[in-house]
Write an enzyme that holds these catalytic residues in place. Structure first.
Site, PDB file in Angstrom:
ATOM      1  N   ASP A   8       8.294 -30.695  -0.132  1.00  0.00           N
ATOM      2  CA  ASP A   8       8.073 -31.817   0.756  1.00  0.00           C
ATOM      3  C   ASP A   8       8.702 -33.034   0.048  1.00  0.00           C
ATOM      4  OD1 ASP A   8       6.933 -33.468   2.798  1.00  0.00           O
ATOM      5  OD2 ASP A   8       5.330 -33.993   1.398  1.00  0.00           O
ATOM      6  N   LEU A   9       8.959 -34.103   0.778  1.00  0.00           N
ATOM      7  CA  LEU A   9       9.588 -35.282   0.157  1.00  0.00           C
ATOM      8  C   LEU A   9       8.585 -36.426  -0.038  1.00  0.00           C
ATOM      9  CD1 LEU A   9      12.172 -36.861  -0.739  1.00  0.00           C
ATOM     10  CD2 LEU A   9      12.384 -37.572   1.641  1.00  0.00           C
ATOM     11  N   ASP A  10       8.138 -36.993   1.097  1.00  0.00           N
ATOM     12  CA  ASP A  10       7.298 -38.194   1.038  1.00  0.00           C
ATOM     13  C   ASP A  10       5.939 -37.875   0.416  1.00  0.00           C
ATOM     14  OD1 ASP A  10       9.100 -39.978   2.564  1.00  0.00           O
ATOM     15  OD2 ASP A  10       8.704 -38.580   4.200  1.00  0.00           O
ATOM     16  N   THR A  16       6.951 -42.573  -1.041  1.00  0.00           N
ATOM     17  CA  THR A  16       7.265 -43.242   0.217  1.00  0.00           C
ATOM     18  C   THR A  16       6.164 -43.080   1.262  1.00  0.00           C
ATOM     19  OG1 THR A  16       8.606 -41.291   0.520  1.00  0.00           O
ATOM     20  CG2 THR A  16       9.784 -43.353   0.164  1.00  0.00           C
ATOM     21  N   LYS A  44       0.080 -38.020   7.367  1.00  0.00           N
ATOM     22  CA  LYS A  44       0.956 -37.432   6.339  1.00  0.00           C
ATOM     23  C   LYS A  44       1.548 -36.117   6.826  1.00  0.00           C
ATOM     24  CE  LYS A  44      -1.072 -39.462   2.206  1.00  0.00           C
ATOM     25  NZ  LYS A  44      -1.988 -39.229   1.068  1.00  0.00           N
ATOM     26  N   GLY A  45       2.850 -35.978   6.681  1.00  0.00           N
ATOM     27  CA  GLY A  45       3.521 -34.734   7.041  1.00  0.00           C
ATOM     28  C   GLY A  45       3.813 -34.587   8.517  1.00  0.00           C
ATOM     29  N   ARG A  48       7.404 -38.503  13.434  1.00  0.00           N
ATOM     30  CA  ARG A  48       7.308 -39.874  13.933  1.00  0.00           C
ATOM     31  C   ARG A  48       6.606 -39.906  15.300  1.00  0.00           C
ATOM     32  NH1 ARG A  48      13.020 -42.678  13.944  1.00  0.00           N
ATOM     33  NH2 ARG A  48      13.026 -41.567  11.948  1.00  0.00           N
ATOM     34  N   SER A 115      11.137 -31.358   4.563  1.00  0.00           N
ATOM     35  CA  SER A 115      10.541 -32.639   4.934  1.00  0.00           C
ATOM     36  C   SER A 115      10.679 -32.858   6.428  1.00  0.00           C
ATOM     37  CB  SER A 115      11.238 -33.782   4.200  1.00  0.00           C
ATOM     38  OG  SER A 115      10.854 -35.026   4.773  1.00  0.00           O
ATOM     39  N   ALA A 116       9.615 -33.377   7.042  1.00  0.00           N
ATOM     40  CA  ALA A 116       9.652 -33.697   8.478  1.00  0.00           C
ATOM     41  C   ALA A 116      10.407 -34.991   8.750  1.00  0.00           C
ATOM     42  CB  ALA A 116       8.228 -33.805   9.016  1.00  0.00           C
ATOM     43  N   SER A 117      10.836 -35.677   7.702  1.00  0.00           N
ATOM     44  CA  SER A 117      11.424 -37.007   7.885  1.00  0.00           C
ATOM     45  C   SER A 117      12.913 -36.970   8.197  1.00  0.00           C
ATOM     46  CB  SER A 117      11.210 -37.858   6.637  1.00  0.00           C
ATOM     47  OG  SER A 117      11.887 -39.084   6.770  1.00  0.00           O
ATOM     48  N   ASN A 119      14.625 -39.453   7.829  1.00  0.00           N
ATOM     49  CA  ASN A 119      15.192 -40.330   6.797  1.00  0.00           C
ATOM     50  C   ASN A 119      15.356 -39.622   5.450  1.00  0.00           C
ATOM     51  OD1 ASN A 119      15.281 -42.948   8.268  1.00  0.00           O
ATOM     52  ND2 ASN A 119      13.071 -42.606   8.426  1.00  0.00           N
ATOM     53  N   LYS A 146       4.568 -29.501  11.075  1.00  0.00           N
ATOM     54  CA  LYS A 146       3.443 -29.097  10.241  1.00  0.00           C
ATOM     55  C   LYS A 146       2.156 -29.462  10.998  1.00  0.00           C
ATOM     56  CE  LYS A 146       6.266 -30.399   6.258  1.00  0.00           C
ATOM     57  NZ  LYS A 146       6.488 -31.333   5.146  1.00  0.00           N
ATOM     58  N   GLU A 170       3.392 -29.761  -1.655  1.00  0.00           N
ATOM     59  CA  GLU A 170       2.957 -30.666  -0.578  1.00  0.00           C
ATOM     60  C   GLU A 170       1.844 -31.606  -1.021  1.00  0.00           C
ATOM     61  OE1 GLU A 170       3.060 -31.773   2.403  1.00  0.00           O
ATOM     62  OE2 GLU A 170       4.595 -30.575   3.398  1.00  0.00           O
ATOM     63  N   ASP A 171       1.818 -32.796  -0.419  1.00  0.00           N
ATOM     64  CA  ASP A 171       0.698 -33.723  -0.635  1.00  0.00           C
ATOM     65  C   ASP A 171      -0.182 -33.835   0.606  1.00  0.00           C
ATOM     66  OD1 ASP A 171       2.753 -35.055   0.834  1.00  0.00           O
ATOM     67  OD2 ASP A 171       1.670 -36.928   0.503  1.00  0.00           O
TER      68      ASP A 171
HETATM   69  C1  G6P Z   1       7.052 -37.102   6.609  1.00  0.00           C
HETATM   70  C2  G6P Z   1       5.998 -38.145   6.318  1.00  0.00           C
HETATM   71  C3  G6P Z   1       5.385 -38.664   7.597  1.00  0.00           C
HETATM   72  C4  G6P Z   1       6.470 -39.109   8.567  1.00  0.00           C
HETATM   73  C5  G6P Z   1       7.419 -37.951   8.855  1.00  0.00           C
HETATM   74  C6  G6P Z   1       8.565 -38.351   9.778  1.00  0.00           C
HETATM   75  O1  G6P Z   1       6.433 -35.938   7.013  1.00  0.00           O
HETATM   76  O2  G6P Z   1       4.982 -37.599   5.504  1.00  0.00           O
HETATM   77  O3  G6P Z   1       4.539 -39.753   7.271  1.00  0.00           O
HETATM   78  O4  G6P Z   1       5.902 -39.562   9.774  1.00  0.00           O
HETATM   79  O5  G6P Z   1       7.975 -37.514   7.627  1.00  0.00           O
HETATM   80  O6  G6P Z   1       9.349 -39.309   9.121  1.00  0.00           O
HETATM   81  P1  G6P Z   1      10.539 -40.125   9.795  1.00  0.00           P
HETATM   82  O7  G6P Z   1      11.226 -40.757   8.614  1.00  0.00           O
HETATM   83  O8  G6P Z   1      11.412 -39.131  10.498  1.00  0.00           O
HETATM   84  O9  G6P Z   1       9.936 -41.091  10.726  1.00  0.00           O
HETATM   85 MG    MG Z   2       4.288 -35.532   2.160  1.00  0.00          MG
END
Ligand code: G6P
Ligand code: MG
Length: 218
Positions: A8-10, A16, A44-45, A48, A115-117, A119, A146, A170-171
């Site tokens: 996982d990243l964030d 972050t 978390k996880g 968006r 990572s679900a992000s 970014n 997730k 994972e956190d």
């Molecule tokens: C991760 C973070 C979440 C965030 C998700 C989507 O899983 O833990 O807090 O909402 O990514 O991130 P994004 O950068 O795509 O909005």
């Molecule tokens: Mg995380």
């Protein structure tokens, strides 16, 4: 035998997750939605869109918002998040993380990003860690987020391994659930009460070493 590690990243590679929380909190204030302490763990996880749904559901009238308004809110949250990331540099890499990644690479473990992000590529680039990752799941291609195991199952497949050959780190509660459901070995980073479902757990990334993992795997 473990041959790969899914990250996982964030909140794992860098902190972050506090910026995600702050950006959501600012948006909640703007929309006059009461910020509940439980949101921090719940978001978390979570993607968006799903995170925004958690906030709007808390109003009791989520259907008052049009699709256009929701898209606008999600964009505003992301703009706030990106503003908070402006200072992001290798100094923000979590304690021990560069040493752990270096050790994994030196010992030929395969390394993947789950990572679900959206970014995540930008964040890894700013941290100077992009080159460690042989595989990254593109969260835009996921059908389910997730705690569904899809992101971890896809990451395992991209690395050419079997789930039981991988550790997932994972956190988030949703993330640990997802790893467990994928068949990989879950490694939680954080408090015991939050991450009770993790097969292995460390308080912080500073304890995340291959030796410590091997000890808990026995
Ligand atoms: C991760 C973070 C979440 C965030 C998700 C989507 O899983 O833990 O807090 O909402 O990514 O991130 P994004 O950068 O795509 O909005
Ligand atoms: Mg995380």
């Amino acid at each position: 035998t473990i041959k790969g590690v899914l990250f996982d990243l964030d909140g794992v590679i860098t902190d972050t997750s506090v910026y995600h929380e702050q950006a959501w909190h600012e948006l909640a204030d703007q929309l006059q939605i009461d910020w509940q302490p439980a949101f921090a763990e719940q978001l978390k996880g979570v993607s968006r869109e799903a995170s925004l749904a958690v906030l709007l559901n808390a109003t009791g009238h989520p259907n008052d918002y049009s699709a256009e308004q929701k898209a606008q809110f999600a964009t505003e949250k992301n703009d706030r998040y990106l503003a908070l990331l402006q200072q992001l540099s290798p100094a923000a890499i979590a304690p021990g993380m560069t040493a752990f990644l270096t050790a994994l690479k030196a010992q030929n473990y395969r390394i993947g990003l789950a990572s679900a992000s959206k970014n995540a590529p930008f964040v890894l680039e700013r941290l100077g860690l992009s080159d460690y990752f042989q595989a990254r799941v593109d969260p835009a291609t996921l059908r389910k987020g997730k705690p569904d195991p899809e992101i971890f199952s896809r990451c395992v497949a991209l690395l050419g391994l079997q789930p039981a050959e991988c550790l997932g780190i994972e956190d988030a509660q949703a993330g640990i659930q997802a790893i467990n459901a994928s068949g990989a070995v879950s490694v939680g980073i954080g408090a015991k009460d939050v991450l009770a479902a993790a097969q292995i757990r460390f308080e912080t990334t500073a304890e995340l070493t291959l030796a410590n993992i091997r000890q808990q795997l026995k």
